[in-house]
Design a protein around this motif. Structure first.
Motif, PDB file in Angstrom:
ATOM      1  N   LYS A   7     -19.909  84.614 -68.194  1.00  0.00           N
ATOM      2  CA  LYS A   7     -20.727  83.532 -67.650  1.00  0.00           C
ATOM      3  C   LYS A   7     -22.209  83.810 -67.886  1.00  0.00           C
ATOM      4  O   LYS A   7     -22.976  82.918 -68.216  1.00  0.00           O
ATOM      5  CB  LYS A   7     -20.474  83.403 -66.139  1.00  0.00           C
ATOM      6  N   THR A  32     -18.836  79.083 -72.132  1.00  0.00           N
ATOM      7  CA  THR A  32     -18.449  77.886 -71.394  1.00  0.00           C
ATOM      8  C   THR A  32     -17.217  78.207 -70.557  1.00  0.00           C
ATOM      9  O   THR A  32     -16.494  79.168 -70.821  1.00  0.00           O
ATOM     10  CB  THR A  32     -18.101  76.733 -72.346  1.00  0.00           C
ATOM     11  N   PRO A  71     -24.155  76.763 -69.467  1.00  0.00           N
ATOM     12  CA  PRO A  71     -23.976  77.834 -70.457  1.00  0.00           C
ATOM     13  C   PRO A  71     -25.064  77.834 -71.546  1.00  0.00           C
ATOM     14  O   PRO A  71     -25.526  78.886 -71.954  1.00  0.00           O
ATOM     15  CB  PRO A  71     -22.598  77.541 -71.054  1.00  0.00           C
TER      16      PRO A  71
END
Ligand SMILES: Nc1ncnc2c1ncn2[C@@H]1O[C@H](COP(=O)(O)OP(=O)(O)O)[C@@H](O)[C@H]1O
Ligand SMILES: [Mg+2]
Lengths: 297, 225
Positions: free
Chosen positions: A207, A212, B75
């Motif tokens: 993470k 993702t 992300p």
């Protein structure tokens, strides 16, 4: 940004062998639960078959007196043939009755020797148009007083009991199967949660560097899928083994009832396929959910 | 590059970790966050890469309000922000090279890129000859170098360092600071939480001082105070 196959294969492979006790726990969990599910499915099929076999049988038998005249016998035949309430009836003559008698007392030839075909009564086996018990009863009563008739025997009472019992058994087995499936899912979820917990640092790092959620999740799901498939494979083997044991047992050779529980390859194929699918799904979905807990951070 | 606009963060109801914080960190800056334990340094760093959400206020990274970032874009934000910690957070079952390449693999970088980048970065942090070693075979300083390599291999715009020298002896700490200084000179913005006065005094960089969640000082070319 596709997931590279070599990365997936490497991660899944090393993770499966890195923690063998957890992998084994997951595999056994799935194997035991799915075996339970498999056995309940076998049992269900078997019970269904036993019930079918009996339900197809004659609903009542009109026994003629041994000394009934030909006219009396054909009068009963005509009445049965004319009745719209009778679906089917067949006459069992002396020779056929004697053959059945001999077969029935095969083990005790002394009994057979005491009987001559002429002494045996003939009978009509009657299948009414409806299987409803009171309907069968009242229809059977009509023949009680008929000249030349000795008695009317109902299969109804027995079938009624058998149906009640098999109904209960099927319900019970269905519940067991459902509970087994839920248990498999929960146990798998828990086992994988333990596995994910053991690798929470890895998830944290993934993470942190910007993986993702799906990138984190997919190796875990794949791992669960492999474990689920192996577990299901073990369950399928166990099922085949038990089926073979029942088939080759003496009880199956001697008792139709036991034989009903032997599955044919045609039944085993689909059941195996379902178990494998269930194992794969339980593994993948269980892991997917288990890892999700660590993803929202 | 990073801007805090009246940011407040409370844990579990009443525990205020950061209160109405304002700060503007420009591209290429080297900033120390100083203050005693529990003053809110780690909280401030965690807010910057969206590991925590503020109760109120806005946080901008590279001009974008990260509070408005949808979760699937987080992300991408993290790929532009490298992070290092006091406890290194290395994966013990992977070698130095594998720890570093893992960071590239999980963001889907092609194998050819990994093959060239990983040896380069290992060389850069001074671990060229230790690439096949496991973390437990390395000293603390070397492990921190691995974590820096992992954080920097993706060439992020920002490097967040939470007490990176906290577990190291002074001599080793100086080596790590030299490395961070070099990384900063490539244009990477560095924000480092520490309560090591000597390091802060030697470096003479911008200092943001926290005390029980309040920014009490923000000074250029400063000392620990
Ligand atoms: N996850 C957490 N849950 C609850 N309280 C926390 C959490 N993290 C930090 N805190 C509290 O927030 C305050 C600031 O902590 P932190 O940001 O870790 O300070 P520092 O890094 O300067 O030591 C402290 O009072 C700490 O107890
Ligand atoms: Mg801290």
């Amino acid at each position: 940004m596709a997931i590279r196959f070599d990365y997936l294969a490497k991660e899944t492979g090393t993770n499966l062998v890195r923690n063998p006790s957890l992998t084994l726990a997951a595999v056994l969990t799935v194997a035991v639960s799915l075996a339970l599910l498999g056995f309940s499915l076998i049992f269900r099929e078997g019970v269904g078959r036993v019930s079918d076999r009996w339900s197809d049988d004659v609903e009542f038998i009109v026994w003629m007196r041994p000394d009934a005249s030909d006219e009396q016998i054909s009068a009963v035949d005509q009445k049965l043939a004319a009745s719209p309430l009778v679906a089917d009836h067949s006459y069992v003559n002396r020779a056929a009755t004697f053959a059945e008698f001999v077969e029935y007392f095969e083990e005790v030839p002394e009994v057979v020797q005491t009987v001559e075909p002429e002494q045996l009564p003939t009978s009509y086996r009657v299948v009414p148009t409806q299987t409803d018990l009171s309907f069968v009863d009242s229809l059977g009563q009509e023949y009680e007083g008929q000249p030349g008739v000795s008695e009317v025997v109902f299969a109804g009472d027995f079938i009624k009991q058998l149906n009640a019992i098999t109904g209960l058994a099927i319900n019970g087995v269905t519940i067991v199967a459902a509970v087994a499936a839920v248990a498999a899912l929960l146990l798998m979820y828990n086992t994988i949660r333990t596995a994910v917990f053991a690798r929470r640092r890895e998830v944290e790092v993934m993470k942190l560097v910007g993986a993702t959620n799906w990138f984190v999740r997919i190796p875990f799901m794949l791992e669960g899928l492999v474990q689920g498939l192996i577990g299901a494979g073990v369950a399928v083997l166990a099922m085949f083994g038990v089926n073979r044991m029942i088939r080759d047992s003496r009880a199956a050779a001697e008792l139709d009832f036991v034989n009903s529980f032997v599955l044919q390859p045609a039944d085993l194929g689909p059941i195996s396929l379902w178990l494998l699918l269930a194992g794969a799904a339980i593994g993948a979905i269980g892991s997917g959910f288990a890892v999700t807990r660590y993803l929202d951070a | 590059m990073i801007k805090l606009d009246d940011v407040t963060k409370t844990y579990s109801g009443e525990n205020v970790a950061l209160r109405s914080a304002n700060a503007d960190i420009t591209k290429g800056e080297f900033v120390f966050l100083v203050g005693p334990s529990g003053s809110g340094k780690s909280t401030m760093l965690r807010l910057m890469n969206k590991s925590e959400e503020p109760d109120s206020g806005r946080i901008f990274v590279a001009g974008k309000d990260i509070g408005k970032l949808s979760s699937w874009k987080v992300p991408m934000l993290r790929r532009n922000i490298g992070s290092i910690f006091q406890d290194y957070k290395l994966l013990p079952n992977k070698t130095v090279a594998e720890n570093v390449s893992f960071a590239l693999e999980v963001i889907g970088r092609p194998r050819s890129v990994i093959k060239t980048q990983v040896p380069q970065i290992c060389e850069l942090v001074g671990l060229g000859d230790k690439a096949e070693k496991y973390p437990h075979q390395l000293s603390g300083g070397e492990q921190q170098r691995v974590s820096i390599a992992r954080a920097f291999v993706n060439r992020p715009l920002i490097l967040l360092a939470d007490e990176p020298t906290g577990n190291l002896d002074p001599q080793t700490a100086i080596g790590i600071m030299r490395l961070l200084d070099r990384i900063n000179k490539t244009g990477t913005t560095v924000v480092m939480a520490t309560h090591d006065a000597k390091i802060v005094d030697t470096m003479q960089r911008r200092v943001i001082q926290l005390d029980t969640g309040n920014i009490v000082r923000d000074e250029r070319e400063a000392t620990y105070g």
